[in-house]
Design a protein around this motif. Structure first.
Motif, PDB file in Angstrom:
ATOM      1  N   GLU A   1      19.303   8.884 -11.577  1.00 62.03           N
ATOM      2  CA  GLU A   1      18.112   8.263 -11.004  1.00 62.03           C
ATOM      3  C   GLU A   1      17.241   7.686 -12.118  1.00 62.03           C
ATOM      4  O   GLU A   1      17.007   8.325 -13.132  1.00 62.03           O
ATOM      5  CB  GLU A   1      17.306   9.292 -10.222  1.00 62.03           C
ATOM      6  CG  GLU A   1      18.052   9.877  -9.058  1.00 62.03           C
ATOM      7  CD  GLU A   1      17.310  11.036  -8.421  1.00 62.03           C
ATOM      8  OE1 GLU A   1      16.173  11.331  -8.858  1.00 62.03           O
ATOM      9  OE2 GLU A   1      17.885  11.644  -7.524  1.00 62.03           O
ATOM     10  N   ALA A   2      16.772   6.472 -11.899  1.00 56.63           N
ATOM     11  CA  ALA A   2      15.903   5.821 -12.888  1.00 56.63           C
ATOM     12  C   ALA A   2      14.511   6.438 -12.825  1.00 56.63           C
ATOM     13  O   ALA A   2      13.998   6.706 -11.740  1.00 56.63           O
ATOM     14  CB  ALA A   2      15.820   4.328 -12.616  1.00 56.63           C
ATOM     15  N   PRO A   3      13.883   6.674 -13.975  1.00 59.11           N
ATOM     16  CA  PRO A   3      12.517   7.215 -13.955  1.00 59.11           C
ATOM     17  C   PRO A   3      11.546   6.163 -13.428  1.00 59.11           C
ATOM     18  O   PRO A   3      11.813   4.955 -13.494  1.00 59.11           O
ATOM     19  CB  PRO A   3      12.245   7.544 -15.423  1.00 59.11           C
ATOM     20  CG  PRO A   3      13.189   6.720 -16.190  1.00 59.11           C
ATOM     21  CD  PRO A   3      14.384   6.485 -15.325  1.00 59.11           C
ATOM     22  N   PRO A   4      10.393   6.582 -12.914  1.00 56.86           N
ATOM     23  CA  PRO A   4       9.437   5.611 -12.365  1.00 56.86           C
ATOM     24  C   PRO A   4       8.884   4.699 -13.458  1.00 56.86           C
ATOM     25  O   PRO A   4       8.684   5.115 -14.592  1.00 56.86           O
ATOM     26  CB  PRO A   4       8.333   6.480 -11.760  1.00 56.86           C
ATOM     27  CG  PRO A   4       8.491   7.813 -12.383  1.00 56.86           C
ATOM     28  CD  PRO A   4       9.924   7.943 -12.778  1.00 56.86           C
ATOM     29  N   THR A   5       8.649   3.465 -13.081  1.00 58.45           N
ATOM     30  CA  THR A   5       8.116   2.487 -14.029  1.00 58.45           C
ATOM     31  C   THR A   5       6.608   2.672 -14.167  1.00 58.45           C
ATOM     32  O   THR A   5       5.969   3.374 -13.374  1.00 58.45           O
ATOM     33  CB  THR A   5       8.397   1.056 -13.546  1.00 58.45           C
ATOM     34  OG1 THR A   5       7.741   0.868 -12.282  1.00 58.45           O
ATOM     35  CG2 THR A   5       9.884   0.802 -13.398  1.00 58.45           C
ATOM     36  N   LEU A   6       6.042   2.028 -15.166  1.00 59.48           N
ATOM     37  CA  LEU A   6       4.604   2.112 -15.401  1.00 59.48           C
ATOM     38  C   LEU A   6       3.841   1.532 -14.211  1.00 59.48           C
ATOM     39  O   LEU A   6       2.808   2.082 -13.799  1.00 59.48           O
ATOM     40  CB  LEU A   6       4.225   1.388 -16.693  1.00 59.48           C
ATOM     41  CG  LEU A   6       2.757   1.438 -17.093  1.00 59.48           C
ATOM     42  CD1 LEU A   6       2.272   2.878 -17.235  1.00 59.48           C
ATOM     43  CD2 LEU A   6       2.541   0.684 -18.394  1.00 59.48           C
ATOM     44  N   ALA A   7       4.339   0.469 -13.621  1.00 62.65           N
ATOM     45  CA  ALA A   7       3.663  -0.129 -12.467  1.00 62.65           C
ATOM     46  C   ALA A   7       3.627   0.848 -11.291  1.00 62.65           C
ATOM     47  O   ALA A   7       2.606   0.982 -10.613  1.00 62.65           O
ATOM     48  CB  ALA A   7       4.371  -1.418 -12.067  1.00 62.65           C
ATOM     49  N   LYS A   8       4.723   1.538 -11.045  1.00 59.87           N
ATOM     50  CA  LYS A   8       4.754   2.510  -9.945  1.00 59.87           C
ATOM     51  C   LYS A   8       3.834   3.684 -10.246  1.00 59.87           C
ATOM     52  O   LYS A   8       3.165   4.199  -9.354  1.00 59.87           O
ATOM     53  CB  LYS A   8       6.183   3.020  -9.722  1.00 59.87           C
ATOM     54  CG  LYS A   8       7.083   2.006  -9.082  1.00 59.87           C
ATOM     55  CD  LYS A   8       8.464   2.586  -8.824  1.00 59.87           C
ATOM     56  CE  LYS A   8       9.377   1.526  -8.240  1.00 59.87           C
ATOM     57  NZ  LYS A   8      10.733   2.049  -8.016  1.00 59.87           N
TER      58      LYS A   8
ATOM     59  N   GLU B   1      -3.307  12.837  -7.139  1.00 59.80           N
ATOM     60  CA  GLU B   1      -3.030  14.046  -6.375  1.00 59.80           C
ATOM     61  C   GLU B   1      -1.553  14.174  -6.033  1.00 59.80           C
ATOM     62  O   GLU B   1      -1.029  15.273  -5.861  1.00 59.80           O
ATOM     63  CB  GLU B   1      -3.851  14.069  -5.067  1.00 59.80           C
ATOM     64  CG  GLU B   1      -5.349  14.089  -5.277  1.00 59.80           C
ATOM     65  CD  GLU B   1      -5.930  12.699  -5.522  1.00 59.80           C
ATOM     66  OE1 GLU B   1      -5.346  11.713  -5.049  1.00 59.80           O
ATOM     67  OE2 GLU B   1      -6.959  12.622  -6.212  1.00 59.80           O
ATOM     68  N   GLU B   2      -0.870  13.036  -5.908  1.00 53.48           N
ATOM     69  CA  GLU B   2       0.546  13.036  -5.535  1.00 53.48           C
ATOM     70  C   GLU B   2       1.469  13.131  -6.750  1.00 53.48           C
ATOM     71  O   GLU B   2       2.649  13.415  -6.599  1.00 53.48           O
ATOM     72  CB  GLU B   2       0.879  11.762  -4.755  1.00 53.48           C
ATOM     73  CG  GLU B   2       0.126  11.640  -3.447  1.00 53.48           C
ATOM     74  CD  GLU B   2       0.351  10.290  -2.791  1.00 53.48           C
ATOM     75  OE1 GLU B   2       1.072   9.458  -3.364  1.00 53.48           O
ATOM     76  OE2 GLU B   2      -0.216  10.079  -1.700  1.00 53.48           O
ATOM     77  N   ALA B   3       0.929  12.888  -7.925  1.00 45.66           N
ATOM     78  CA  ALA B   3       1.758  12.858  -9.135  1.00 45.66           C
ATOM     79  C   ALA B   3       2.090  14.277  -9.600  1.00 45.66           C
ATOM     80  O   ALA B   3       1.255  15.173  -9.548  1.00 45.66           O
ATOM     81  CB  ALA B   3       1.043  12.109 -10.242  1.00 45.66           C
ATOM     82  N   THR B   4       3.326  14.442 -10.054  1.00 43.18           N
ATOM     83  CA  THR B   4       3.732  15.718 -10.626  1.00 43.18           C
ATOM     84  C   THR B   4       3.376  15.721 -12.115  1.00 43.18           C
ATOM     85  O   THR B   4       2.972  14.687 -12.671  1.00 43.18           O
ATOM     86  CB  THR B   4       5.245  15.928 -10.471  1.00 43.18           C
ATOM     87  OG1 THR B   4       5.944  14.903 -11.198  1.00 43.18           O
ATOM     88  CG2 THR B   4       5.665  15.887  -9.012  1.00 43.18           C
ATOM     89  N   ASP B   5       3.524  16.861 -12.748  1.00 45.78           N
ATOM     90  CA  ASP B   5       3.266  16.938 -14.191  1.00 45.78           C
ATOM     91  C   ASP B   5       4.203  16.005 -14.953  1.00 45.78           C
ATOM     92  O   ASP B   5       3.807  15.362 -15.922  1.00 45.78           O
ATOM     93  CB  ASP B   5       3.443  18.361 -14.696  1.00 45.78           C
ATOM     94  CG  ASP B   5       2.310  19.272 -14.254  1.00 45.78           C
ATOM     95  OD1 ASP B   5       1.251  18.753 -13.883  1.00 45.78           O
ATOM     96  OD2 ASP B   5       2.507  20.500 -14.307  1.00 45.78           O
TER      97      ASP B   5
END
Length: 85
Positions: A43-50, A57-61
Motif C-alpha cells: 500500500e502506498a503511504p498517504p501523500t502530503l495533499a491527502k 482528530e482522524e489522523a493516526t500517530d
C-alpha cells in the motif's frame, strides 16, 4: 505475483541452477502463507495533499509523523532552491 513464480532481482544472491528441476532462486508463496503485515507493504503511504486535507482528530500517530516528515522535506527543498544548491 502468482504463487510459484521466481522472485526477480535475486539472481546475484541465488545464481540460476543448471538443473531446471531444482531451482535455487526463491519463489513466491500464496498470500495466505505470508503474515498480514506483508500486505501493508504494497500500500502506498498517504501523500502530503491527502494529509493536509485530513482532520487532526482522524489522523493516526503514523499519519502525523509522515505529515511532519513531508513538510520538513519540502522546507529543506525550498531553502536549497533559494540558496541555489
Amino acid at each position: 505475483m502468482k504463487p510459484g513464480t521466481p522472485i526477480p532481482g535475486l539472481t546475484s544472491i541465488y545464481p540460476p541452477s543448471k538443473d531446471p528441476s531444482n531451482p535455487t532462486a526463491p519463489s513466491a508463496l500464496p498470500r495466505s502463507d505470508y503474515p498480514s503485515w506483508v500486505s501493508a507493504l504494497a500500500e502506498a503511504p498517504p501523500t502530503l495533499a491527502k494529509l493536509r486535507n485530513m482532520k487532526m482528530e482522524e489522523a493516526t500517530d503514523k499519519d502525523m509523523r509522515r505529515y511532519l516528515k513531508l513538510v520538513r522535506r519540502n522546507l529543506i527543498k525550498e531553502n536549497n532552491a533559494i540558496a541555489g544548491i
